[in-house]
Design an enzyme around this catalytic site. Sequence first.
Site, PDB file in Angstrom:
ATOM      1  N   LEU A 195       6.622   3.157   1.595  1.00  0.00           N
ATOM      2  CA  LEU A 195       7.518   2.012   1.750  1.00  0.00           C
ATOM      3  C   LEU A 195       8.558   2.254   2.841  1.00  0.00           C
ATOM      4  CD1 LEU A 195       8.106   1.035  -2.003  1.00  0.00           C
ATOM      5  CD2 LEU A 195       6.303   0.270  -0.439  1.00  0.00           C
ATOM      6  N   HIS A 196       8.811   1.208   3.622  1.00  0.00           N
ATOM      7  CA  HIS A 196       9.764   1.274   4.727  1.00  0.00           C
ATOM      8  C   HIS A 196      10.675   0.050   4.664  1.00  0.00           C
ATOM      9  CE1 HIS A 196       7.129  -1.700   6.530  1.00  0.00           C
ATOM     10  NE2 HIS A 196       6.100  -0.866   6.420  1.00  0.00           N
ATOM     11  N   MET A 240       0.840  -1.205   0.000  1.00  0.00           N
ATOM     12  CA  MET A 240       0.000   0.000   0.000  1.00  0.00           C
ATOM     13  C   MET A 240       0.875   1.255   0.000  1.00  0.00           C
ATOM     14  SD  MET A 240      -3.469  -0.865   2.043  1.00  0.00           S
ATOM     15  CE  MET A 240      -2.894  -0.563   3.691  1.00  0.00           C
ATOM     16  N   LYS A 277       4.857 -10.336   8.984  1.00  0.00           N
ATOM     17  CA  LYS A 277       4.252  -9.331   9.867  1.00  0.00           C
ATOM     18  C   LYS A 277       2.723  -9.442   9.861  1.00  0.00           C
ATOM     19  CE  LYS A 277       3.538  -4.947  11.460  1.00  0.00           C
ATOM     20  NZ  LYS A 277       2.157  -4.770  11.018  1.00  0.00           N
ATOM     21  N   ASP A 278       2.158  -9.663   8.665  1.00  0.00           N
ATOM     22  CA  ASP A 278       0.699  -9.812   8.538  1.00  0.00           C
ATOM     23  C   ASP A 278       0.406 -11.299   8.346  1.00  0.00           C
ATOM     24  OD1 ASP A 278      -0.267  -6.843   8.327  1.00  0.00           O
ATOM     25  OD2 ASP A 278       1.536  -7.004   7.112  1.00  0.00           O
ATOM     26  N   GLN A 338     -10.666  -2.581   1.745  1.00  0.00           N
ATOM     27  CA  GLN A 338     -10.281  -3.197   3.015  1.00  0.00           C
ATOM     28  C   GLN A 338     -10.308  -2.208   4.180  1.00  0.00           C
ATOM     29  OE1 GLN A 338      -6.415  -4.228   1.204  1.00  0.00           O
ATOM     30  NE2 GLN A 338      -5.472  -3.631   3.123  1.00  0.00           N
ATOM     31  N   HIS A 382       9.147  -3.313   3.707  1.00  0.00           N
ATOM     32  CA  HIS A 382       8.898  -3.456   2.268  1.00  0.00           C
ATOM     33  C   HIS A 382      10.214  -3.700   1.523  1.00  0.00           C
ATOM     34  CE1 HIS A 382       5.347  -0.750   3.349  1.00  0.00           C
ATOM     35  NE2 HIS A 382       4.767  -1.840   2.885  1.00  0.00           N
TER      36      HIS A 382
END
Length: 303
Positions: A38-39, A35, A158-159, A69, A42
């Site tokens: 970016l960090h 989404m 993470k997800d 979502q 990502h």
Amino acid sequence: MRPPATSAPVLATTRRDLAAARAGLAAPVVLVPTMGALHAGHRALIRAAGTVAGRAGSVIVSIFINPLQFRPAEDLDRYPRSLDDDLAMCAAEGVRAVFAPTAAEMYPGGRPEVTVDPGPMGQVLEGEFRPGFFRGVLTVVLKLFHLARPDIAVFGDKDAQQLALVRRMVSDMDLGITIKSVPTVRDADGLATSSRNSYLTPGARAQALAIPRALHAGGARAAEGAQAVLAAARHVLLAEPGLATDYVAVVDPATFTPVGPGHAGPALLVAAATAGTTRLIDNVSVMLAGPDTEGHPRDAADH
Ligand code: AMP
């Protein structure tokens, strides 16, 4: 590490642009759905994608804040956006194409009538606290798969529930796409990197640190069984009064149902909590060594 591409990635904002870019990409094509904003997490996904793509293959990053979502009360409008920085990261990591469509481009007929039913795993934990969330996620992931036609797609641990549901969708719907996962990237203080961390005030961030602390404390009790893991994690979360905990649970990594008290083997310790106004999720894997010493008969879940 994968060398930088000789040219900046193609930026495709329409499905037509993406199809044109996709036609010129060498296999294997590896997709990293995001989404944006970016960090480092990502970046780890993009690097892993580059590794599995190999020198010959190609990485596509999608950047799309999927309205499907988000519930009306959630943060769709204020979700961080940083396309220029995102493109710079993609260029530095050798990405061949970035797909960044508008909502109208993704959903030209408005909200889709036909959507992906996430099934029972989509109803629990994140699915319970964010009704409709996984339907929105799986629907957009399926569309992205059809538009980008990857051989491989990369998602973050993470997800974890999302990752398990994507794997389940790929298997149940015979999508023929290989799913790779990447371990959670954390900042030096232990907090999992997240686009939403930018919402945290210093005070809220200090409260949020109870989440990785709780997961660590729980994980340290794995040898004593699921009940001990859960109790240790709960103890840390409850000790941080500023934090509103939605759930903490020890679950089967494939189904996201709570493991029984005597369960031995791999499990996930998952938690969701709100610090300030920011809702965060995190998890760690735990290897449960056997029945816990007290053997309470209740399930290893706490709401
Ligand atoms: P998002 O942009 O938040 O939808 O995330 C896009 C992808 O990046 C998902 O597969 C996430 O699981 C993954 N991701 C997000 N944060 C992290 C992190 N800290 N470590 C590893 N992967 C992450």
